[in-house]
Design a protein around this motif. Structure first.
Motif, short mmCIF file in Angstrom:
data_model
loop_
_atom_site.label_atom_id
_atom_site.label_comp_id
_atom_site.label_asym_id
_atom_site.label_seq_id
_atom_site.Cartn_x
_atom_site.Cartn_y
_atom_site.Cartn_z
N ASN A 239 0.96 -1.14 -0.25
CA ASN A 239 -0.24 0.37 0.09
C ASN A 239 0.83 1.11 -0.07
N TYR B 73 1.02 4.56 -2.38
CA TYR B 73 0.55 5.46 -2.77
C TYR B 73 2.06 6.37 -3.24
N GLU C 270 1.66 6.56 -6.89
CA GLU C 270 0.52 7.48 -7.34
C GLU C 270 0.73 9.21 -6.92
N ALA C 271 1.11 9.04 -5.72
CA ALA C 271 2.13 10.30 -5.14
C ALA C 271 2.87 11.16 -6.19
N THR D 33 -6.05 -0.15 -7.02
CA THR D 33 -6.63 1.69 -7.22
C THR D 33 -8.22 1.11 -8.27
#
Length: 319
Positions: A132, A136, A139-140, A180
């Motif tokens: 995870n 994250y 994606e960030a 996602t």
């Protein structure tokens, strides 16, 4: 819509089972044992990971010993991969010490039981947090303002292809899809294919040497169909740093634009001509992706044609 969901989502619903099966097969275990372990990771008896993540579902993880969360591992890649590797090695070791009369019955049971406990109570919760966190971070980074993240990834990905390191991207893409439902990483990386094809065709058209025209055209067509190595090693890298710089610039700029516009695939594995199929779920996504891909191709073609064709290729063949 229900039939389309079954067609496109079933693989990701049982992804850990497929990964465990593949890991057991790759590392010397019995694939069906790995498949059973993977199915247990997404057993309907466990709380569904997607429902646990959804605050409105009121589904909570089962707490073992009061502090270890137990859920299904729908969409998880890292957990299934590590458990598949360790399980295959445990099976090999178990079969070496198990008496032949007991091997068929007890070896699979020992492997399945031990790896299930290891997955659900020890490694699973830890690796799930790691996975995870990785999703994250990626994606960030992709959504850094002004498309900077897309620019950097678009620049780095072709360099990763040169070294073979681009295969590592598949794990991240699968984790993104499982967590996602979308894959913005392949969207950015796909601009490399458009840029590389443009370099091949530009050199092929402007070059005066007949063998370069043939190789360039062939490599460009091959790249359009998704195979980049002939174009990358036969044209782009072969003729110096300028074609490489043009390709990297096109890939980076295309990646930056797609990142700023929020374009993201809902699949992976398709390149260049076939890649628009990953965006047919939404008209805006589809049209924008095609437009940016075509513009990336045109921009890279112009840069290469005007500035990146080596002088020695502009001399005609002599009889």
């Amino acid at each position: 819509m229900l039939l389309l969901d079954v067609l496109t989502d079933t693989v990701f619903s049982f992804l850990p089972a497929l990964i465990c099966w593949s890991a057991f097969k790759k590392f010397g275990g019995t694939p069906i044992v790995g498949f059973v372990i993977g199915l247990m990771l997404v057993s309907p008896l466990l709380p569904n990971a997607y429902e646990v993540a959804d605050a409105s579902s009121n589904v909570e993880a089962v707490m073992a010993f009061g502090f270890i969360p137990i859920t299904g591992y729908q969409g998880s890649v890292l957990t299934a991969l590590v458990i598949g590797y360790l399980g295959s090695k445990l099976e090999i070791a178990t079969r070496k010490v198990m008496r032949q009369a007991l091997d068929m019955m007890f070896s699979p049971f020992v492997v399945i039981a031990v790896m299930l406990i290891t997955a659900l109570l020890i490694l699973g919760p830890i690796l799930h947090l790691v996975e995870n966190g990785l999703v994250y971070v990626v994606e960030a980074f992709i959504h850094v303002p002004f498309g900077i993240g897309g620019l950097v990834i678009g620049f780095i990905y072709p360099l990763a292809v040169m070294t073979g390191m681009h295969h590592l991207f598949i794990t991240i893409e699968t984790a993104l899809l499982g967590s996602t439902g979308f894959n913005p990483l392949i969207t950015i990386c796909a601009m490399y294919g458009f840029a590389n094809a443009a370099v091949c065709f530009a050199i092929s058209i402007r070059a005066k040497k007949s063998h370069v025209k043939v190789i360039g055209t062939s490599a460009g067509v091959t790249q359009l169909l998704g195979v980049s190595e002939p174009g990358l090693f036969g044209i782009t890298l072969r003729y110096g740093t300028r074609p490489l710089a043009a390709m990297l610039a096109g890939s980076a700029i295309g990646g930056a634009v797609l990142s700023m516009l929020g374009i993201q695939a809902n699949s992976y594995g398709l390149a260049v001509i076939l890649s628009p199929l990953m965006y047919i779920y939404d008209p805006y996504q589809l049209i924008t992706y095609i437009a940016v891909g075509v513009l990336t191709f045109i921009l890279t073609f112009i840069i290469t044609y005007l500035f990146a064709v080596p002088k020695e290729l502009l001399v005609p063949d002599t009889e």
